[in-house]
Design an enzyme around this catalytic site. Sequence first.
Site, PDB file in Angstrom:
ATOM      1  N   CYS A  37      37.736  57.117  49.348  1.00 47.11           N
ATOM      2  CA  CYS A  37      36.493  57.873  49.145  1.00 47.11           C
ATOM      3  C   CYS A  37      35.604  57.824  50.374  1.00 47.11           C
ATOM      4  O   CYS A  37      35.880  58.452  51.353  1.00 47.11           O
ATOM      5  CB  CYS A  37      35.774  57.388  47.886  1.00 47.11           C
ATOM      6  SG  CYS A  37      36.820  57.544  46.436  1.00 47.11           S
ATOM      7  N   PHE A  66      32.588  37.916  39.628  1.00 44.60           N
ATOM      8  CA  PHE A  66      33.286  36.645  39.862  1.00 44.60           C
ATOM      9  C   PHE A  66      33.748  36.009  38.551  1.00 44.60           C
ATOM     10  O   PHE A  66      33.594  34.806  38.331  1.00 44.60           O
ATOM     11  CB  PHE A  66      32.404  35.668  40.648  1.00 44.60           C
ATOM     12  CG  PHE A  66      32.437  35.900  42.126  1.00 44.60           C
ATOM     13  CD1 PHE A  66      33.595  35.669  42.855  1.00 44.60           C
ATOM     14  CD2 PHE A  66      31.311  36.364  42.787  1.00 44.60           C
ATOM     15  CE1 PHE A  66      33.629  35.896  44.221  1.00 44.60           C
ATOM     16  CE2 PHE A  66      31.336  36.599  44.156  1.00 44.60           C
ATOM     17  CZ  PHE A  66      32.501  36.360  44.873  1.00 44.60           C
ATOM     18  N   ILE A  67      34.327  36.838  37.677  1.00 51.89           N
ATOM     19  CA  ILE A  67      34.845  36.322  36.402  1.00 51.89           C
ATOM     20  C   ILE A  67      36.215  35.726  36.676  1.00 51.89           C
ATOM     21  O   ILE A  67      37.222  36.440  36.755  1.00 51.89           O
ATOM     22  CB  ILE A  67      34.932  37.444  35.348  1.00 51.89           C
ATOM     23  CG1 ILE A  67      33.584  38.145  35.202  1.00 51.89           C
ATOM     24  CG2 ILE A  67      35.391  36.874  34.002  1.00 51.89           C
ATOM     25  CD1 ILE A  67      33.635  39.406  34.363  1.00 51.89           C
ATOM     26  N   ARG A  68      36.241  34.432  36.825  1.00 49.06           N
ATOM     27  CA  ARG A  68      37.481  33.745  37.182  1.00 49.06           C
ATOM     28  C   ARG A  68      37.541  32.406  36.462  1.00 49.06           C
ATOM     29  O   ARG A  68      36.623  31.602  36.568  1.00 49.06           O
ATOM     30  CB  ARG A  68      37.561  33.528  38.694  1.00 49.06           C
ATOM     31  CG  ARG A  68      37.457  34.821  39.485  1.00 49.06           C
ATOM     32  CD  ARG A  68      37.462  34.598  40.977  1.00 49.06           C
ATOM     33  NE  ARG A  68      37.265  35.850  41.700  1.00 49.06           N
ATOM     34  CZ  ARG A  68      37.272  35.953  43.014  1.00 49.06           C
ATOM     35  NH1 ARG A  68      37.466  34.862  43.760  1.00 49.06           N
ATOM     36  NH2 ARG A  68      37.078  37.128  43.593  1.00 49.06           N
ATOM     37  N   GLY A  69      38.646  32.218  35.727  1.00 54.02           N
ATOM     38  CA  GLY A  69      38.781  30.966  34.993  1.00 54.02           C
ATOM     39  C   GLY A  69      37.709  30.863  33.933  1.00 54.02           C
ATOM     40  O   GLY A  69      37.588  31.720  33.053  1.00 54.02           O
TER      41      GLY A  69
END
Length: 261
Positions: free
Chosen positions: A105, A245-248
Amino acid sequence: MDIVSHQKIRRFEAGTFQEIESSVATEYPLTIYVNDQELVTIVCTPEYLEDLVVGFLTSEGIVRGPQDIDSVDIIEATGHAKVSANFVNKFNAKYRGKRYITSCCGKSRENFYFQSDASLVNVKQNGSLQLTTDMIFRLMENFEQNSATFHQTGGVHNAALCSSAEIIYSRMDIGRHNALDKIYGRALQDGTSTEDKAIIFSGRISSEILVKTAKLGCGIILSRSAPTELAINMAEELNITTVGFIRGDRLNVYSGFERIT
């Protein structure tokens, strides 16, 4: 049409080269014609093309929704999408011409962003959806499990529309905006409300992705990556909750804190 091709490559690992076969995402140019007039060429992943066309035309304000579209004829062999419409927004119809939107884009899409967005986004985002952190972690886990092509090629973006309990639609594309347009197009054609739903996105939450989320009418966007400063500022103005930062077992809430518990 195949969405993944297999290429022979040379990989350097542990001090030596070896010849292997690698999976590569397919890149496909699709030219959209509205009432026999060329509008735009979008470089995309060649699947769910009707969803892409309907979502793009609606989110960019070319049409008001599926009710304005009589038919969409996808001609895969030539890379053409021929749309018959009974209504075309006159203001946005001025963008007709040879516009080329690459998979990344950027400036090639600037005519479709910010100039007419003010009339297309819902600045009173008051979606009733609220999510707990446990719900978010579960949704993200399911999202990752549905991202086979991303893990196989590393060359596509994934997006999903979800409720608090489940993923409703999941779409992937080499273009991050295309993935969201495919979701929007499918929801519009199915008559699925997006106002009480959330978007899950595989990449960075940029200002353009935030605008797309607003156009869909969703009040929450979730991602493993981070938002940009401009995206956060826009999210606060549009009352959209951004979670990154959705991690673990951890995540960051950047705006719209009241929707996450």
